[in-house]
Enzyme design. Structure first.
Site, mmCIF file in Angstrom:
data_model
loop_
_atom_site.group_PDB
_atom_site.id
_atom_site.type_symbol
_atom_site.label_atom_id
_atom_site.label_comp_id
_atom_site.label_asym_id
_atom_site.label_seq_id
_atom_site.Cartn_x
_atom_site.Cartn_y
_atom_site.Cartn_z
ATOM 1 C CD GLU A 34 -2.922 -0.396 -22.070
ATOM 2 O OE1 GLU A 34 -3.472 -0.976 -23.034
ATOM 3 O OE2 GLU A 34 -2.468 -0.991 -21.075
ATOM 4 C CG ASP A 45 -9.621 -3.991 -26.200
ATOM 5 O OD1 ASP A 45 -8.937 -4.256 -25.204
ATOM 6 O OD2 ASP A 45 -9.314 -3.118 -27.031
#
Length: 240
Positions: A34, A45
């Protein structure tokens, strides 16, 4: 055998390091990458990946760096571009899909693109579907009408890197009843939690456990060695 997908932020400390790290990860059990496109406001995140995104941008990351890394790795390892929609919109979505096809990218992972908006783009290029514990059974059925490559199951509501625990057995059962598309779990997966979190799914997605090493005050070769060692442990743990 269950799969291990590794999230790596592109271009930190530099693009050639990213290539070297990815090939080392491949040798230590990683099945797919990824490849993160650095962004100034990565809302899904946690602080670790946020900081590495910030540092990559400060060092002058450009989208061409992602193209460069992808050209080096995608022919040998399943590669997905992970970025926020602004990454794709800014350069032009059609341009990004053209480049992705050119380099052999398997799909896009765009965490801030909800299903209702993603349907506009799903015919242009494979978009990885997200399912969360908060989704109802009816919504899961809607999201998974036409899943591509694999399903990204978010292990908990929140941001990456946290070590929360939720009982996912029912939602896993629901997904498995709807589709036989591989189901991978992300968020909070590390060498300590991997075995438990991988129960009932086809693989795991690991990001913060790898990326945190990039922030350590050690040499680049030591970083690659340490991250690769973590990957090897996780791959073993999920396949016990």
């Amino acid at each position: 055998m269950k799969k291990l997908i590794a999230y790596i932020t592109t271009g930190y400390p530099d693009k050639n390091f990213t290539v070297d790290l990815i090939y080392s990860l491949k040798e230590n059990g990683v099945d797919g990458i990824e490849l993160g496109l650095p962004f100034s406001d990565p809302v899904a995140d946690g602080p670790i990946i946020q900081e590495v995104n910030k540092r990559a941008l400060e060092k002058g990351y450009k989208i061409q760096d992602t193209f460069y890394v992808t050209e080096q790795i995608a022919k040998n390892l399943d590669t997905y571009w992970m970025g926020y929609f602004n990454n794709f919109y800014h350069k032009g979505y059609d341009f990004m899909t053209q480049k992705a096809e050119e380099y052999g990218v398997k799909g896009f992972i765009i965490p801030d693109l909800p299903y209702e908006e993603a349907v506009i783009y799903e015919d242009k290029f494979p978009l990885i579907s997200f399912v969360a514990p908060t989704d109802s059974k009816e919504r899961i059925k809607q999201i998974l009408k036409n899943p591509k490559e694999f399903i990204y199951m978010v292990a908990y509501a929140g941001i990456t890197g946290a070590e929360k625990q939720e009982d996912l057995s029912e939602i896993i059962k629901t997904i498995k009843e709807i589709t036989d598309t591989p189901l991978y779990i992300g968020f909070g997966v590390n060498e300590k939690t991997a075995r438990e979190k991988s129960q009932g799914v086809d693989g795991v997605i690991v990001g913060s456990a790898f990326v945190k090493v990039l922030l350590e005050d050690i040499s680049n070769s030591e970083k690659i060695k340490k991250i690769s060692s973590i990957a090897k442990i996780i791959k073993e743990e999920i396949n016990i």
